[in-house]
Write a protein that holds these residues in place. Structure first.
Motif, short mmCIF file in Angstrom:
data_model
loop_
_atom_site.label_atom_id
_atom_site.label_comp_id
_atom_site.label_asym_id
_atom_site.label_seq_id
_atom_site.Cartn_x
_atom_site.Cartn_y
_atom_site.Cartn_z
N VAL A 501 0.76 -1.12 0.04
CA VAL A 501 0.35 0.45 -0.16
C VAL A 501 1.12 1.06 -0.10
O VAL A 501 0.50 1.47 -0.83
CB VAL A 501 -0.75 -0.32 1.28
CG1 VAL A 501 -1.89 1.65 1.42
CG2 VAL A 501 -2.13 -1.35 1.68
N VAL A 502 2.25 0.93 1.13
CA VAL A 502 2.84 2.30 0.80
C VAL A 502 3.44 2.52 -0.15
O VAL A 502 3.24 3.47 -0.92
CB VAL A 502 4.01 2.45 1.92
CG1 VAL A 502 5.46 3.23 1.86
CG2 VAL A 502 3.69 1.65 3.04
N LEU A 503 3.78 1.73 -0.89
CA LEU A 503 4.59 1.61 -2.63
C LEU A 503 3.30 2.35 -3.39
O LEU A 503 3.72 3.05 -3.99
CB LEU A 503 4.52 0.84 -2.88
CG LEU A 503 5.18 0.68 -4.58
CD1 LEU A 503 6.70 0.93 -4.57
CD2 LEU A 503 5.79 -1.19 -5.07
N GLY A 504 1.79 1.62 -3.71
CA GLY A 504 0.91 2.50 -4.48
C GLY A 504 0.77 4.31 -3.44
O GLY A 504 0.64 3.95 -5.06
N ILE A 505 1.13 3.61 -2.80
CA ILE A 505 0.61 5.80 -2.32
C ILE A 505 2.13 6.24 -3.36
O ILE A 505 1.45 7.40 -3.82
CB ILE A 505 0.48 5.65 -1.00
CG1 ILE A 505 -0.87 5.62 -0.03
CG2 ILE A 505 0.80 7.09 -0.74
CD1 ILE A 505 -0.86 5.56 1.04
N ILE A 506 2.79 5.83 -3.25
CA ILE A 506 4.53 6.56 -3.53
C ILE A 506 3.87 7.01 -5.31
O ILE A 506 3.92 7.95 -6.02
CB ILE A 506 5.52 6.18 -3.15
CG1 ILE A 506 5.83 5.78 -1.73
CG2 ILE A 506 6.50 6.56 -4.43
CD1 ILE A 506 7.22 5.32 -1.50
N LEU A 507 4.23 5.84 -6.03
CA LEU A 507 3.57 5.76 -7.26
C LEU A 507 3.00 6.04 -7.96
O LEU A 507 2.30 7.35 -8.35
CB LEU A 507 3.34 4.40 -7.40
CG LEU A 507 4.40 3.41 -8.03
CD1 LEU A 507 3.55 2.20 -7.91
CD2 LEU A 507 5.36 3.61 -8.43
N GLY A 508 1.16 6.36 -6.70
CA GLY A 508 0.36 7.56 -7.12
C GLY A 508 0.56 9.07 -6.92
O GLY A 508 -0.10 9.61 -7.72
N LEU A 509 1.23 9.46 -6.10
CA LEU A 509 1.66 10.75 -6.00
C LEU A 509 2.98 10.91 -6.98
O LEU A 509 2.29 11.97 -7.84
CB LEU A 509 3.03 10.77 -4.33
CG LEU A 509 1.56 10.71 -3.16
CD1 LEU A 509 2.65 10.94 -1.82
CD2 LEU A 509 1.02 11.80 -3.17
N MET A 510 3.43 10.03 -7.68
CA MET A 510 4.72 10.39 -8.54
C MET A 510 3.80 10.60 -9.95
O MET A 510 4.10 11.64 -10.40
CB MET A 510 5.91 9.49 -8.49
CG MET A 510 6.52 9.14 -7.56
SD MET A 510 7.72 7.47 -7.67
CE MET A 510 8.39 8.64 -9.26
N MET A 511 2.78 9.44 -10.26
CA MET A 511 1.62 9.96 -11.11
C MET A 511 0.88 11.48 -11.22
O MET A 511 0.87 11.82 -12.27
CB MET A 511 1.11 8.95 -11.59
CG MET A 511 1.59 7.31 -11.66
SD MET A 511 2.02 7.74 -13.57
CE MET A 511 1.36 7.72 -14.41
N CYS A 512 0.92 11.94 -10.36
CA CYS A 512 -0.43 12.77 -10.50
C CYS A 512 0.68 14.24 -10.41
O CYS A 512 0.07 15.26 -9.97
CB CYS A 512 -0.91 13.01 -8.92
SG CYS A 512 -2.13 11.20 -9.93
#
Length: 679
Positions: A501-512
């Motif tokens: 989940v932490v990795l998903g949050i990081i990737l989501g922040l980077m994409m946006c």
């Protein structure tokens, strides 16, 4: 139809305090005159161009300009402002503003007319006439005199030249190239600013090649050969840059040639007499947009960043085509296709279709499907695998190309192939691309005998650079990079539960964060690089990245529909199509909103992206396709988890941006929206 009429002129008018106010008001004039189908679309296009580079020029003049599908006739709208506005000009706020509106995809005739006006704006007598005009008719007459002036069309078509100096004098011969993204105004203003400055000097002979939209006529090769120095005043890549190889060069954005033509010519004269001056490398493809404006020298950090982005952009078609073919292979042949696609594709044919049991490496493997479906699925999958096998080499090769031009392509591809061979993956591809580009660029600057010069770009540079890259990877960098990739892969494969989940949050922040910029592309590259492995962790990362990248355009579209009064007419218009861009995984659909109001839009998008990433990784959603959005749901499992993640993130982003605009309003946007409602 005349390019300007009295109804397109406003004298001593107060059109607002910001560039947005003025451009929107002038776009309204164009629309009111029946020359544009939508004032908001025209204003949005002009504001997007203004965001790239302010259009203020010397003389307290501004020339916002654009090409737009909304424009039906080439048009000039003019305002002499009672309250000057800051358009980023070199001598303060602008009180004379032209909106230059050109139809999208139109012919070159109207572009020639617009370029004539731009060239006139470097002449003081024309600006004085605009400033002293008593009526709108006087403005129309002044502009008509300029665009109908004898000889100007020839000047726009041919390279501008300063008069040759008298024989026997100590003359520095300079060739200049000017170019801007739209090729309408700054290209020709820069050319004439340089030419007019050179005309007053006895020590300089100048020829300018304008690489604009209305015309481009290359400078004679004999003139280039005789030149002592080159000036590149461009915001886009110089066409056929190799023509100038070996010449001392001064390089800057196009506006510097308008604002400081004398200084640039002085720098070119100094470079011509300096043996250590920077020179145009053979095959160099670095864009002048990467040049530091201060001293005309390129910033290496910026050039390398742009080179990597170029590599990624050339790599993406391989990823998109290959990934979608893999997904189609799974769809047609079944999700156990990866267990024996190569054997099925090579051992069978249309006249020898496989059963549901196929011999793979000496062992019988049973598949869910058989016959034509299994065979075609294997063919699609095999084609996709071949495309995916090029992604690291393409990334490396075109990164090197962006730094060194064509001589860098071969060693870059070689370096990428070596990275795959030794297991260094996309990290190795990035390293070899940068290394190959820098080495090729260095070798291209060597002073060699004339007999070897023709062999440099096609034989010597690729040979020596490939040798350097190969030896460096095998003897020095290969094993450390392979260790990093192995460790990264193992770590990703071990992620589960809260860590995923932490990795998903990081990737989501980077994409946006920057909506298609370097950070967004880094996250996308991270996801696609592991997709060909077919492991579960890589597919989950791909799904997370794609879902998060879809959120911003959909969220902004939803927000504009829900609370129209909080958005400008241009934003409302963009919102009508942004949702489709979002569903197609085109994050750039949200850029107009972010450019107009970054403090409210970007944090809102990042909040939604983080939620989407967390939900996607938490539910274990995986995607076998690297692109396509909702149109590749067949390649996403579970599809409902993918849609749930997008809905959750979209809701968070839309609610956040509406709340921020409601309780922390942007005054300029609020005023414009209110004016539209009142009108």
């Amino acid at each position: 139809m005349p390019i300007i009429t009295t109804e397109l002129v406003r004298l001593d008018a107060d059109l607002g305090s910001t560039t947005t106010d003025v451009i929107t008001a002038l776009a309204g004039l164009v629309h009111g005159a029946g020359r544009a189908s939508s004032a908001s679309l025209l204003a949005d296009a002009a504001l997007a161009r203004e965001a790239q580079n302010p259009t203020g020029v010397p003389g307290r003049v501004a020339i916002p300009h654009c090409r737009s599908e909304a424009v039906t006739e080439p048009t000039l709208a003019f305002a002499r402002l009672s309250r000057p506005v800051n358009f980023g000009g070199p001598d303060g706020d602008s009180d004379l503003v032209f909106l230059i509106a050109a139809p999208e995809g139109g012919g070159k005739t109207h572009l020639k007319i617009l370029s004539k006006l731009a060239r006139a704006l470097v002449r003081g007598d024309f600006i004085d006439r605009l400033r002293s005009a008593a009526t709108a008719d006087d403005i129309v007459a002044a502009v008509t005199d300029v665009v109908g002036e004898a000889g100007v069309e020839k000047q726009a078509d041919q390279p501008a030249a300063a008069p040759a100096a008298a024989p026997g004098e100590n003359v520095t011969r300079i060739v200049a190239v000017t170019a801007c993204p739209t090729g309408i105004a700054h290209t020709y203003m820069a050319a004439d600013a340089l030419t007019l400055n050179a005309q007053g000097r006895e020590d300089v002979e100048l020829v300018v090649e304008t690489q604009g939209s209305s015309s481009t006529r290359a400078v004679d090769p004999d003139i280039i050969a005789a030149a002592d120095a080159v000036i590149f005043a461009t915001d886009v890549g110089v066409r056929d840059r190799e023509r100038f190889a070996g010449k001392p060069v001064v390089e800057s954005p196009v506006k510097r040639a308008i604002n400081e033509p004398a200084k640039m010519i002085d720098e070119a004269v100094a470079a011509a007499g300096n043996p250590a001056a920077r020179r145009v490398a053979a095959g160099a493809a670095a864009s002048s947009a990467e040049t530091a404006a201060g001293d005309g020298q390129p910033g290496w950090a910026r050039r390398i960043q742009q080179a990597v982005m170029t590599g990624v952009s050339y790599m993406i078609p391989f990823v998109a085509a290959g990934g979608l073919l893999l997904a189609l292979g799974f769809l047609v042949g079944g999700y156990d296709m990866a267990n024996g696609w190569q054997a099925i594709a090579l051992q069978h044919s249309l006249t020898n279709l496989p059963g549901n049991e196929v011999l793979v490496d000496g062992s019988a493997v049973t598949f869910d499907r058989s016959g034509l479906a299994l065979y075609l699925g294997a063919v699609l999958f095999a084609t996709g695998q071949m495309a995916m096998s090029f992604i690291v080499a393409a990334l490396s090769g075109y990164t090197a190309f962006a730094l060194a031009g064509r001589p860098g392509i071969a060693p870059g591809f070689v370096g990428g192939a070596i990275s795959v061979l030794i297991g260094a993956g996309f990290i190795g591809g990035l390293i070899t691309g940068i290394l190959a580009g820098l080495v090729a660029l260095w070798i291209g600057n060597w002073k060699v005998p004339r007999i070897l010069a023709s062999l440099m770009p096609v034989v010597i540079i690729p040979l020596l650079t490939s040798l350097v890259v190969g030896l460096t990877m095998f003897l020095l960098l290969g094993r450390p990079l392979e260790g990093i990739m192995t460790g990264l892969t193992d770590w990703l494969s071990s992620l589960s539960g809260s860590s995923a989940v932490v990795l998903g949050i990081i990737l989501g922040l980077m994409m946006c964060f920057d909506l298609g910029g370097p950070v967004n592309k880094a996250a996308y590259l991270f996801a696609t690089a592991g997709l060909s492995t077919g492991d579960e962790a890589s597919m989950q990362i791909m799904a997370t990245v794609m879902a998060a990248g879809m959120v911003p355009p959909i969220a902004m579209s939803l927000a504009t529909f829900a609370r129209q009064k909080l958005f400008t007419p241009a934003e409302q218009e963009n919102g009508k199509s942004a949702w489709l861009l979002g569903l197609s995984f085109i994050s750039e659909g949200a850029i107009p909103f972010a450019a107009a109001d970054p403090l409210r839009v970007i944090p809102s998008m990042m909040a939604g992206g983080a939620v989407t990433g967390a939900v996607s990784m938490g539910l274990g959603v995986g995607s076998r396709a690297p692109h396509g959005g909702v149109f590749v749901l067949f390649a996403i499992d579970p599809w409902w988890g993918f849609l749930l993640a997008i809905v959750a993130g979209t809701a968070v982003s839309a609610l956040t941006v509406v709340a921020l605009k409601q309780f922390w309003p942007n005054k300029a946007t609020q005023a414009m929206a209110a004016a539209t409602v009142n009108a």
